[in-house]
Design an enzyme around this catalytic site. Structure first.
Site, PDB file in Angstrom:
ATOM      1  N   GLY A 130      -3.303  21.404  21.935  1.00  5.80           N
ATOM      2  CA  GLY A 130      -2.895  19.998  21.863  1.00  5.80           C
ATOM      3  C   GLY A 130      -3.978  19.143  22.495  1.00  5.80           C
ATOM      4  O   GLY A 130      -5.144  19.543  22.569  1.00  5.80           O
ATOM      5  N   ARG A 131      -3.559  17.979  22.988  1.00  4.30           N
ATOM      6  CA  ARG A 131      -4.551  17.055  23.580  1.00  4.30           C
ATOM      7  C   ARG A 131      -5.291  17.706  24.748  1.00  4.30           C
ATOM      8  O   ARG A 131      -6.518  17.694  24.818  1.00  4.30           O
ATOM      9  CB  ARG A 131      -3.848  15.785  24.071  1.00  4.30           C
ATOM     10  CG  ARG A 131      -3.570  14.771  22.987  1.00  4.30           C
ATOM     11  CD  ARG A 131      -2.893  13.543  23.588  1.00  4.30           C
ATOM     12  NE  ARG A 131      -1.559  13.871  24.044  1.00  4.30           N
ATOM     13  CZ  ARG A 131      -0.446  13.597  23.382  1.00  4.30           C
ATOM     14  NH1 ARG A 131      -0.498  12.938  22.250  1.00  4.30           N
ATOM     15  NH2 ARG A 131       0.725  13.946  23.852  1.00  4.30           N
ATOM     16  N   ILE A 132      -4.518  18.273  25.694  1.00  2.29           N
ATOM     17  CA  ILE A 132      -5.163  18.798  26.909  1.00  2.29           C
ATOM     18  C   ILE A 132      -5.921  20.091  26.591  1.00  2.29           C
ATOM     19  O   ILE A 132      -7.055  20.289  27.048  1.00  2.29           O
ATOM     20  CB  ILE A 132      -4.123  18.984  28.034  1.00  2.29           C
ATOM     21  CG1 ILE A 132      -3.509  17.621  28.397  1.00  2.29           C
ATOM     22  CG2 ILE A 132      -4.768  19.615  29.277  1.00  2.29           C
ATOM     23  CD1 ILE A 132      -2.325  17.684  29.346  1.00  2.29           C
ATOM     24  N   ARG A 147       3.119  24.050  32.575  1.00  2.00           N
ATOM     25  CA  ARG A 147       4.418  24.097  33.234  1.00  2.00           C
ATOM     26  C   ARG A 147       4.631  25.501  33.795  1.00  2.00           C
ATOM     27  O   ARG A 147       4.327  26.501  33.127  1.00  2.00           O
ATOM     28  CB  ARG A 147       5.549  23.761  32.254  1.00  2.00           C
ATOM     29  CG  ARG A 147       5.688  22.282  31.932  1.00  2.00           C
ATOM     30  CD  ARG A 147       6.153  21.469  33.131  1.00  2.00           C
ATOM     31  NE  ARG A 147       6.362  20.060  32.834  1.00  2.00           N
ATOM     32  CZ  ARG A 147       5.453  19.091  33.029  1.00  2.00           C
ATOM     33  NH1 ARG A 147       4.263  19.383  33.507  1.00  2.00           N
ATOM     34  NH2 ARG A 147       5.750  17.826  32.760  1.00  2.00           N
ATOM     35  N   GLU A 202       9.240  25.224  41.444  1.00  2.00           N
ATOM     36  CA  GLU A 202       8.314  24.221  41.929  1.00  2.00           C
ATOM     37  C   GLU A 202       9.077  23.257  42.836  1.00  2.00           C
ATOM     38  O   GLU A 202      10.094  22.730  42.396  1.00  2.00           O
ATOM     39  CB  GLU A 202       7.736  23.464  40.731  1.00  2.00           C
ATOM     40  CG  GLU A 202       6.489  22.699  41.080  1.00  2.00           C
ATOM     41  CD  GLU A 202       5.747  22.226  39.840  1.00  2.00           C
ATOM     42  OE1 GLU A 202       5.712  21.008  39.651  1.00  2.00           O
ATOM     43  OE2 GLU A 202       5.239  23.061  39.066  1.00  2.00           O
ATOM     44  N   HIS A 220       0.694  20.662  41.724  1.00  2.00           N
ATOM     45  CA  HIS A 220       0.938  19.886  40.498  1.00  2.00           C
ATOM     46  C   HIS A 220       0.197  18.535  40.543  1.00  2.00           C
ATOM     47  O   HIS A 220       0.830  17.476  40.529  1.00  2.00           O
ATOM     48  CB  HIS A 220       2.450  19.679  40.285  1.00  2.00           C
ATOM     49  CG  HIS A 220       2.805  19.408  38.842  1.00  2.00           C
ATOM     50  ND1 HIS A 220       3.993  19.777  38.266  1.00  2.00           N
ATOM     51  CD2 HIS A 220       2.113  18.786  37.848  1.00  2.00           C
ATOM     52  CE1 HIS A 220       4.029  19.397  37.000  1.00  2.00           C
ATOM     53  NE2 HIS A 220       2.888  18.791  36.725  1.00  2.00           N
TER      54      HIS A 220
HETATM   55  C1  DGY Z   1       2.971  15.424  33.095  1.00  2.00           C
HETATM   56  O1  DGY Z   1       2.704  14.236  32.895  1.00  2.00           O
HETATM   57  O2  DGY Z   1       3.757  16.046  32.383  1.00  2.00           O
HETATM   58  C2  DGY Z   1       2.267  16.099  34.223  1.00  2.00           C
HETATM   59  O3  DGY Z   1       2.750  17.359  34.453  1.00  2.00           O
HETATM   60  C3  DGY Z   1       2.310  15.284  35.483  1.00  2.00           C
HETATM   61  O4  DGY Z   1       1.608  14.135  35.288  1.00  2.00           O
END
Ligand code: DGY
Length: 328
Positions: free
Chosen positions: A156-158, A238, A267, A286
């Site tokens: 995806g984007r990231i 996640r 978490e 996080h």
């Molecule tokens: C998100 O935006 O989902 C990140 O985990 C926290 O910014």
């Protein structure tokens, strides 16, 4: 003077967005450092039309039914803490903040990758503990990043932004994803492989899928055992995507070499958790999107979504667009 809609904001967020919310709404803001307890959220939303929440707040049908919410605006891109099906069924649009934290999160992912590869936290501890007495030919030997094989799970984007960084380090970049991306393969020289091939071949495996029922524990004992013993796992997506118990065993028993985690399950992790204590695991709290620029823009987008929902306009960044199909 027009009546200002009542909204509840579950934490202090950057003024870049909060100021607009305060100016245009009757806003009650939870100012605690920890998330508001559940009973507080239920009580607070009772007379609210809008809710601006965080990924640490579980927003389910019970919360939605506690008030007359017209919009839920999440200060994050991921929305796995919100029951989207329940929101859509109730006609409540849910906003989120895609795009603006992509590069910040990709930077952090690469920082984790480098930190684990080159054992940076161990080196820092070593110096702090007075261990640095001479230059050591055999001390703190790590893995070379340049030219290694990077496996990106979820393009995806990231994931794409991380793949770009990998190419900058002349890495061979493999990816697995539910669908193929021929243009990106061509542009970046990526190789589309199955998850099995990816984990078998990659020196660095980095996870970038959303947390969905089908991705929970995607990285389980079988996946970890299939990785190379010298491989490094990075998770900035996640926590629930990785089976934490299996990861502890993988790191203890040497199925893989190291891990670097920005997200965990649960978490936060308690400070005495094995993953926090192990020298071959780097855990940070996080912070993928934690740059001033990204967080300011997230706050602005969260405010834009909230205000759009309150005025009955379509949310500019909507996580459940089906809510609009349902109405038409
Ligand atoms: C998100 O935006 O989902 C990140 O985990 C926290 O910014």
């Amino acid at each position: 003077m027009n009546r200002q809609p009542k909204v509840y904001v579950t934490r202090l967020i950057p003024e870049a967005g909060l100021q607009t919310v305060r100016e245009t709404c009757h806003a009650r803001v939870w100012e605690g450092k920890l998330p508001p307890p559940r009973d507080v959220i239920l009580r607070e939303v009772a007379d609210c039309e809008g809710l601006l929440c965080l990924l640490s707040d579980e927003i389910n049908g019970t919360v939605m039914d506690a008030g007359e919410l017209r919009v839920i605006s999440q200060f994050a891109v991921g929305v796995d803490n919100i029951d989207l099906t329940a929101a859509t069924a109730r006609g409540i649009p849910v906003g989120h903040t895609p795009g603006v934290l992509t590069e910040a999160t990709a930077d952090l992912t690469f920082a984790l990758l480098m930190a684990a590869a080159r054992r940076i936290p161990e080196g820092v501890d070593f110096v702090r503990d007075g261990g640095w007495r001479t230059w050591e030919p055999l001390g703190l030997l790590g893995a070379q990043v340049w030219g290694a094989t990077l496996g990106v799970i979820g393009l995806g984007r990231i994931g794409t932004a991380v793949a770009r960084r990998g190419r900058g380090f002349q890495m061979r970049v493999l990816y697995s994803d539910p669908r193929r991306h021929p243009e990106l393969e061509k542009e970046l020289g990526l190789e589309y492989v199955s998850l099995e091939e990816l984990v078998e071949q990659a020196d660095f495996v980095t996870v970038h899928t959303p947390l969905l029922p089908e991705t929970r524990h995607l990285i389980d004992e079988g996946t970890l055992r299939a990785m190379k013993p010298e491989a490094i796992l990075i998770n900035a997506a996640r926590g629930g995507i990785v089976d934490a118990d299996a990861l502890v065993r993988a790191l203890e028993e040497g199925w893989i070499a190291r891990a670097a985690l920005d997200v965990t399950d649960p978490e936060p992790l308690p400070a005495d958790h094995p993953l926090v204590r192990m020298p071959n695991c780097v855990v940070v709290p996080h912070i993928g999107s934690a740059t001033v620029r990204a967080r300011n823009r997230m706050a602005e987008m969260a405010a834009e979504n909230l205000l759009a929902g309150l005025t009955g306009e379509r949310l500019p960044y909507c996580a459940n667009p089906a809510v609009y199909e349902r109405e038409s």
